[in-house]
Design a protein around this motif. Sequence first.
Motif, short mmCIF file in Angstrom:
data_model
loop_
_atom_site.label_atom_id
_atom_site.label_comp_id
_atom_site.label_asym_id
_atom_site.label_seq_id
_atom_site.Cartn_x
_atom_site.Cartn_y
_atom_site.Cartn_z
N ALA A 120 -17.82 -7.79 -34.49
CA ALA A 120 -16.46 -8.30 -34.35
C ALA A 120 -16.45 -9.71 -33.79
O ALA A 120 -17.34 -10.12 -33.05
N ALA A 121 -15.41 -10.45 -34.16
CA ALA A 121 -15.12 -11.68 -33.47
C ALA A 121 -14.51 -11.32 -32.11
O ALA A 121 -14.25 -10.15 -31.83
N SER A 122 -14.30 -12.28 -31.27
CA SER A 122 -13.82 -11.99 -29.92
C SER A 122 -12.35 -11.61 -29.93
O SER A 122 -11.63 -11.78 -30.91
N GLY A 123 -11.88 -11.07 -28.80
CA GLY A 123 -10.46 -10.79 -28.60
C GLY A 123 -9.94 -9.70 -29.52
O GLY A 123 -10.42 -8.58 -29.53
N ARG A 124 -8.92 -10.06 -30.31
CA ARG A 124 -8.26 -9.10 -31.19
C ARG A 124 -9.25 -8.45 -32.15
O ARG A 124 -9.16 -7.26 -32.46
N GLY A 125 -10.21 -9.23 -32.63
CA GLY A 125 -11.19 -8.68 -33.56
C GLY A 125 -11.99 -7.55 -32.96
O GLY A 125 -12.23 -6.53 -33.60
N ARG A 126 -12.40 -7.71 -31.70
CA ARG A 126 -13.17 -6.66 -31.05
C ARG A 126 -12.36 -5.38 -30.90
O ARG A 126 -12.86 -4.27 -31.08
N ARG A 127 -11.08 -5.52 -30.57
CA ARG A 127 -10.23 -4.34 -30.44
C ARG A 127 -10.09 -3.62 -31.77
O ARG A 127 -10.13 -2.39 -31.83
N MET A 128 -9.93 -4.39 -32.85
CA MET A 128 -9.74 -3.75 -34.16
C MET A 128 -11.00 -3.07 -34.66
O MET A 128 -10.94 -2.01 -35.27
N VAL A 129 -12.15 -3.69 -34.42
CA VAL A 129 -13.40 -3.12 -34.93
C VAL A 129 -13.80 -1.88 -34.13
O VAL A 129 -14.32 -0.91 -34.68
N THR A 130 -13.54 -1.88 -32.83
CA THR A 130 -13.98 -0.76 -31.99
C THR A 130 -12.95 0.36 -31.89
O THR A 130 -13.29 1.49 -31.53
N SER A 131 -11.70 0.08 -32.22
CA SER A 131 -10.64 1.10 -32.11
C SER A 131 -9.99 1.33 -33.46
O SER A 131 -9.36 0.43 -34.03
N TRP A 132 -10.13 2.55 -33.96
CA TRP A 132 -9.56 2.87 -35.26
C TRP A 132 -8.04 2.69 -35.26
O TRP A 132 -7.47 2.15 -36.20
N SER A 133 -7.39 3.10 -34.20
CA SER A 133 -5.94 3.02 -34.14
C SER A 133 -5.42 1.60 -34.06
O SER A 133 -4.27 1.32 -34.40
N ALA A 134 -6.27 0.66 -33.61
CA ALA A 134 -5.84 -0.72 -33.46
C ALA A 134 -6.01 -1.53 -34.74
O ALA A 134 -5.53 -2.67 -34.82
N ARG A 135 -6.66 -0.97 -35.74
CA ARG A 135 -6.94 -1.73 -36.96
C ARG A 135 -5.68 -1.95 -37.78
O ARG A 135 -4.84 -1.07 -37.93
N LYS A 136 -5.60 -3.16 -38.30
CA LYS A 136 -4.51 -3.53 -39.20
C LYS A 136 -5.13 -4.24 -40.41
O LYS A 136 -6.08 -5.01 -40.27
N GLY A 137 -4.56 -4.00 -41.58
CA GLY A 137 -5.09 -4.68 -42.75
C GLY A 137 -4.55 -4.10 -44.03
O GLY A 137 -3.78 -3.13 -44.03
N PHE A 138 -4.98 -4.69 -45.13
CA PHE A 138 -4.51 -4.27 -46.45
C PHE A 138 -5.56 -4.65 -47.48
O PHE A 138 -6.15 -5.74 -47.39
N PHE A 139 -5.81 -3.76 -48.43
CA PHE A 139 -6.69 -4.07 -49.56
C PHE A 139 -5.83 -4.13 -50.81
O PHE A 139 -5.17 -3.15 -51.17
N LEU A 140 -5.83 -5.29 -51.45
CA LEU A 140 -5.04 -5.47 -52.66
C LEU A 140 -5.98 -5.74 -53.82
O LEU A 140 -6.72 -6.72 -53.81
N ARG A 141 -5.94 -4.86 -54.81
CA ARG A 141 -6.71 -5.07 -56.03
C ARG A 141 -5.72 -5.14 -57.19
O ARG A 141 -4.75 -4.38 -57.25
#
Length: 237
Positions: A91-112
């Motif tokens: 993870a990158a620092s800060g918000r990235g670390r929270r998203m990578v280590t915590s499933w509930s904190a992850r946000k994102g979208f995959f668009l194909r």
Amino acid sequence: MIIEHAYAHLPSYREETWPWSVPCVRQLLDEGLRFTAPVTFLVGENGSGKSTLVEALAEGFGLDSYGGSHDWRYASPRGKSALGECMRFDAASGRGRRMVTSWSARKGFFLRAETALDALGREGFSPDHVSHGEGFLAAFRGKFLHPGLYVLDEPEAALSFSSCLELIGHIDRLAREGGQVICATHSPLLTALPGAEIIEVGEHGMRQVAWRELGIVDHWRRYLTDPHAYLRHIVEP
């Protein structure tokens, strides 16, 4: 940024079988893939493996390979790919670390491109009575709002020139607000985004290049200058 390094380790694999036979996949297994900017474009010919990479990156982050948000259940009948199953991130620092280590904190979208509107409909976001391209833009306006990991597979497929320019604006805004975008594309328009990292994918594996060095940029420039130089090899007189 959310992630700064993606990698996948397998104790053994058969190099002659797909996807391990794809040069960029083998390089990912050997070296990993580092991200040096909030926006990364993967560029290559059809069959080069760029879509295989972005799909595995999306799956590794918990995004459905069918397309959709992180908090939506899997719709793909095959589940995760073999590469997606073994994908890991630093993870990158800060918000990235929270998203990578915590499933509930992850946000994102995959668009194909081929499943985008259906995936949006499953999530209750269904832009009716608009063209395919307008539906795509409605998705960018309505779903790409918060910092997170946004993985795109050839989003330009449904977009006109001016719509691609609007998409560049959405991507730039996301990056400035702390999001990260990884996009597989053939578009010289999208890849011209200032500050973006461009990775060319092909028989060589993966390598970072400047926009002006891209093969697609050179071909489009020459084609627009003299279409006949290309078409005389393809179209009968």
